[in-house]
Design a protein around this motif. Sequence first.
Motif, mmCIF file in Angstrom:
data_model
loop_
_atom_site.group_PDB
_atom_site.id
_atom_site.type_symbol
_atom_site.label_atom_id
_atom_site.label_comp_id
_atom_site.label_asym_id
_atom_site.label_seq_id
_atom_site.Cartn_x
_atom_site.Cartn_y
_atom_site.Cartn_z
ATOM 1 N N SER A 79 9.385 26.881 23.333
ATOM 2 C CA SER A 79 10.331 28.001 23.157
ATOM 3 C C SER A 79 9.923 29.223 22.704
ATOM 4 O O SER A 79 10.212 30.510 23.084
ATOM 5 N N THR A 80 8.915 29.017 21.474
ATOM 6 C CA THR A 80 8.562 30.198 20.891
ATOM 7 C C THR A 80 7.189 30.812 21.534
ATOM 8 O O THR A 80 6.747 32.023 21.526
ATOM 9 N N LEU A 81 6.604 29.789 22.285
ATOM 10 C CA LEU A 81 5.215 30.230 22.902
ATOM 11 C C LEU A 81 5.497 31.130 24.100
ATOM 12 O O LEU A 81 4.527 31.953 24.401
ATOM 13 N N VAL A 82 6.424 30.874 24.542
ATOM 14 C CA VAL A 82 6.877 31.533 25.957
ATOM 15 C C VAL A 82 6.844 33.143 25.519
ATOM 16 O O VAL A 82 6.265 33.967 26.140
ATOM 17 N N PRO A 83 7.778 33.652 24.662
ATOM 18 C CA PRO A 83 7.478 35.174 24.363
ATOM 19 C C PRO A 83 6.236 35.643 23.740
ATOM 20 O O PRO A 83 6.069 36.957 23.956
ATOM 21 N N ILE A 84 5.623 34.757 22.945
ATOM 22 C CA ILE A 84 4.407 35.201 22.314
ATOM 23 C C ILE A 84 3.355 35.538 23.333
ATOM 24 O O ILE A 84 2.741 36.571 23.509
ATOM 25 N N LEU A 85 3.386 34.508 24.415
ATOM 26 C CA LEU A 85 2.395 34.758 25.540
ATOM 27 C C LEU A 85 2.787 35.761 26.636
ATOM 28 O O LEU A 85 2.171 36.501 27.149
ATOM 29 N N GLY A 90 2.241 40.250 29.470
ATOM 30 C CA GLY A 90 3.105 41.264 30.196
ATOM 31 C C GLY A 90 4.015 40.241 31.221
ATOM 32 O O GLY A 90 4.484 41.100 32.164
ATOM 33 N N THR A 91 4.486 39.325 30.957
ATOM 34 C CA THR A 91 5.481 38.437 31.702
ATOM 35 C C THR A 91 6.889 38.665 30.947
ATOM 36 O O THR A 91 6.966 38.808 29.913
ATOM 37 N N ARG A 92 7.755 38.304 31.821
ATOM 38 C CA ARG A 92 9.251 38.462 31.347
ATOM 39 C C ARG A 92 9.678 37.462 30.520
ATOM 40 O O ARG A 92 9.565 36.196 30.591
ATOM 41 N N HIS A 93 10.272 37.973 29.194
ATOM 42 C CA HIS A 93 10.743 37.172 28.278
ATOM 43 C C HIS A 93 11.676 37.716 27.471
ATOM 44 O O HIS A 93 11.906 38.873 27.431
ATOM 45 N N THR A 94 12.625 36.753 26.789
ATOM 46 C CA THR A 94 13.558 37.127 25.792
ATOM 47 C C THR A 94 12.824 37.642 24.350
ATOM 48 O O THR A 94 11.250 36.902 24.191
ATOM 49 N N SER A 95 13.071 38.069 23.215
ATOM 50 C CA SER A 95 12.388 38.404 22.259
ATOM 51 C C SER A 95 11.896 36.999 21.343
ATOM 52 O O SER A 95 12.917 36.217 21.407
ATOM 53 N N LEU A 96 10.912 37.134 20.657
ATOM 54 C CA LEU A 96 10.567 35.868 20.058
ATOM 55 C C LEU A 96 11.701 35.983 18.811
ATOM 56 O O LEU A 96 12.035 34.935 18.141
ATOM 57 N N GLU A 97 12.140 36.840 18.130
ATOM 58 C CA GLU A 97 12.978 36.996 17.159
ATOM 59 C C GLU A 97 14.506 36.365 17.383
ATOM 60 O O GLU A 97 15.045 35.556 16.828
ATOM 61 N N SER A 98 15.068 36.707 18.814
ATOM 62 C CA SER A 98 16.129 35.865 19.413
ATOM 63 C C SER A 98 15.800 34.331 19.410
ATOM 64 O O SER A 98 16.980 33.817 19.212
ATOM 65 N N HIS A 316 16.784 24.943 36.859
ATOM 66 C CA HIS A 316 15.554 25.607 36.757
ATOM 67 C C HIS A 316 15.386 26.942 37.701
ATOM 68 O O HIS A 316 14.674 28.005 37.301
ATOM 69 N N HIS A 317 16.226 27.092 38.754
ATOM 70 C CA HIS A 317 16.243 28.307 39.431
ATOM 71 C C HIS A 317 16.770 29.400 38.545
ATOM 72 O O HIS A 317 15.847 30.509 38.788
ATOM 73 N N CYS A 318 17.348 29.499 37.583
ATOM 74 C CA CYS A 318 17.830 30.621 36.758
ATOM 75 C C CYS A 318 16.592 31.006 35.870
ATOM 76 O O CYS A 318 16.186 32.052 35.826
ATOM 77 N N MET A 319 15.961 29.962 35.241
ATOM 78 C CA MET A 319 14.742 30.210 34.511
ATOM 79 C C MET A 319 13.705 31.019 35.210
ATOM 80 O O MET A 319 13.111 32.121 34.977
ATOM 81 N N LEU A 320 13.434 30.334 36.320
ATOM 82 C CA LEU A 320 12.416 31.043 37.313
ATOM 83 C C LEU A 320 12.576 32.253 37.939
ATOM 84 O O LEU A 320 11.953 33.162 37.724
ATOM 85 N N ALA A 321 14.114 32.584 38.239
ATOM 86 C CA ALA A 321 14.268 33.881 38.940
ATOM 87 C C ALA A 321 14.595 34.752 37.882
ATOM 88 O O ALA A 321 13.622 36.036 38.053
ATOM 89 N N LEU A 322 14.787 34.633 36.682
ATOM 90 C CA LEU A 322 14.607 35.730 35.320
ATOM 91 C C LEU A 322 13.385 35.974 35.167
ATOM 92 O O LEU A 322 12.813 37.134 34.846
ATOM 93 N N ALA A 323 12.304 34.657 35.190
ATOM 94 C CA ALA A 323 10.933 35.073 34.719
ATOM 95 C C ALA A 323 10.227 35.975 35.890
ATOM 96 O O ALA A 323 9.354 36.812 35.474
ATOM 97 N N LEU A 324 10.839 36.023 37.134
ATOM 98 C CA LEU A 324 10.189 36.729 38.335
ATOM 99 C C LEU A 324 10.860 37.954 38.619
ATOM 100 O O LEU A 324 10.608 38.706 39.363
ATOM 101 N N GLY A 325 12.009 38.504 37.923
ATOM 102 C CA GLY A 325 12.443 39.436 37.928
ATOM 103 C C GLY A 325 13.580 39.355 39.231
ATOM 104 O O GLY A 325 13.923 40.461 39.905
ATOM 105 N N GLU A 326 14.199 38.095 39.643
ATOM 106 C CA GLU A 326 14.808 37.923 40.846
ATOM 107 C C GLU A 326 16.425 37.599 40.360
ATOM 108 O O GLU A 326 16.641 37.467 39.193
ATOM 109 N N ASP A 327 17.108 37.430 41.500
ATOM 110 C CA ASP A 327 18.639 37.162 41.080
ATOM 111 C C ASP A 327 18.664 35.785 40.438
ATOM 112 O O ASP A 327 18.313 34.676 41.116
ATOM 113 N N PRO A 328 19.141 35.651 39.482
ATOM 114 C CA PRO A 328 19.449 34.190 38.880
ATOM 115 C C PRO A 328 20.855 33.580 39.199
ATOM 116 O O PRO A 328 20.938 32.616 38.607
ATOM 117 N N ARG A 329 21.679 34.169 39.782
ATOM 118 C CA ARG A 329 22.829 33.666 39.979
ATOM 119 C C ARG A 329 22.916 32.247 40.795
ATOM 120 O O ARG A 329 21.973 31.920 41.947
#
Length: 426
Positions: A79-85, A90-98, A316-329
Amino acid sequence: MSDETPKNVFVLGLDEANLPTLQAVPGAKHLNFRPLLTIGELQGGEVSVPRLLDRAQSELDAFEGRIDAVVGYWDFPVSTLVPILGERYGTRHTSLESVVKCEHKYWSRLEQRKVTDRHPRFGRVDLDAGDPRPPEGVRFPMWLKPALSYSSELAFGVKDMDEFRAAVAEIREGIARVGRPFEDILDRVGLPPEMEGVGAQVCLAEEAMTGIQVAVEGYVHEGEVTVYGVLDSINYPDTSSFLRHQYPSALPPEVLRRLHDVTGRVMRQIGFDGATFSVEYFYDPATREIGLLEINPRHSQSHAELFQFVDGVPNHHCMLALALGEDPRMPAGEGSHAVAAKWYHRWFTDGTVSRVPSAEDVARIERETAGLRVDVVPRQGQRLSELPQQDSYSYELAHVFTGGSSEDDLRAKFDHCVAGLGLAFD
């Protein structure tokens, strides 16, 4: 995910159990799922965050194509490696602090109480004291747990001082395995005054909550909090160990609205955005009160098949869509089953596994029953107490995913499956 150009999605800890559900998301044929570090590297023994980062960066730097996303569905350190990487590549992520505000159980409680009173009384336990005592105002029965742990590891329910002291002794012995690596993460974020000197190897005590345990799954996209599902978690009788997670929840609509409201307020307070989450609660039907148990800064991969059975798409759809800048609904009710459950076939005493079903046996059991999938946990000859990431009171033998027309249908499929597995122990 309509772009015809294949996109490279690096998955931290990609495992065989989740690959089929990742490949079942809409547009998956246009995604290349690439493993990044192994489960053994990420969860075995005491991990080293700097070493894991070096290995991950070496793999990514050596890749000659485009890095479109780095994702993960496991707890710390994933969970913490994702925002650091994500920051580096330059990939989409929430902040490490959050993420840390969710994962560090004490810091998370401090943030929660700024926007809601739907949490138990809590406080820190001084593990360095000669005779540690419960925090002032926190009453028995209570739970003791490290600020960070895997799958309820080192979490103990205690009802008196004798049990309190025994739990403290075990936590003292094992807290460094995860706490020490987590110190590396805390050094990377700005800590508020109330967190100065707390560190990662801290023990939290909080009053026990009672009732029905529920999980709220959702995501935050451009500051808007969306809940796409609520699941009920049912324990084995007179234990704190899960028997099953069942979707959708059977709670009344009014309770679901309150869960949505508290979840929205807390996730906004934490500053979470552009990622999925799972928040666990208790609901007490007698008092009609809800209590927030913990916040996970990732969706639950355990629930992927359940959403696929009921809604037609794995979460998994929501995770992937958010990471790719697409509709997560997520769709709702478009699956082939009305209800679904993940069952935990458990053993409550230690032993050595003398027989496990073969892959052919498991495939036959799955063919015999529609809406059934099985993952066997131990290997033949393995001692149950050597299984990683178990709770403090039981051992997982198999995960059984069922989809059906009713709760009775789900239970019948589970019972049939357990009878057919033929697990045996010395």
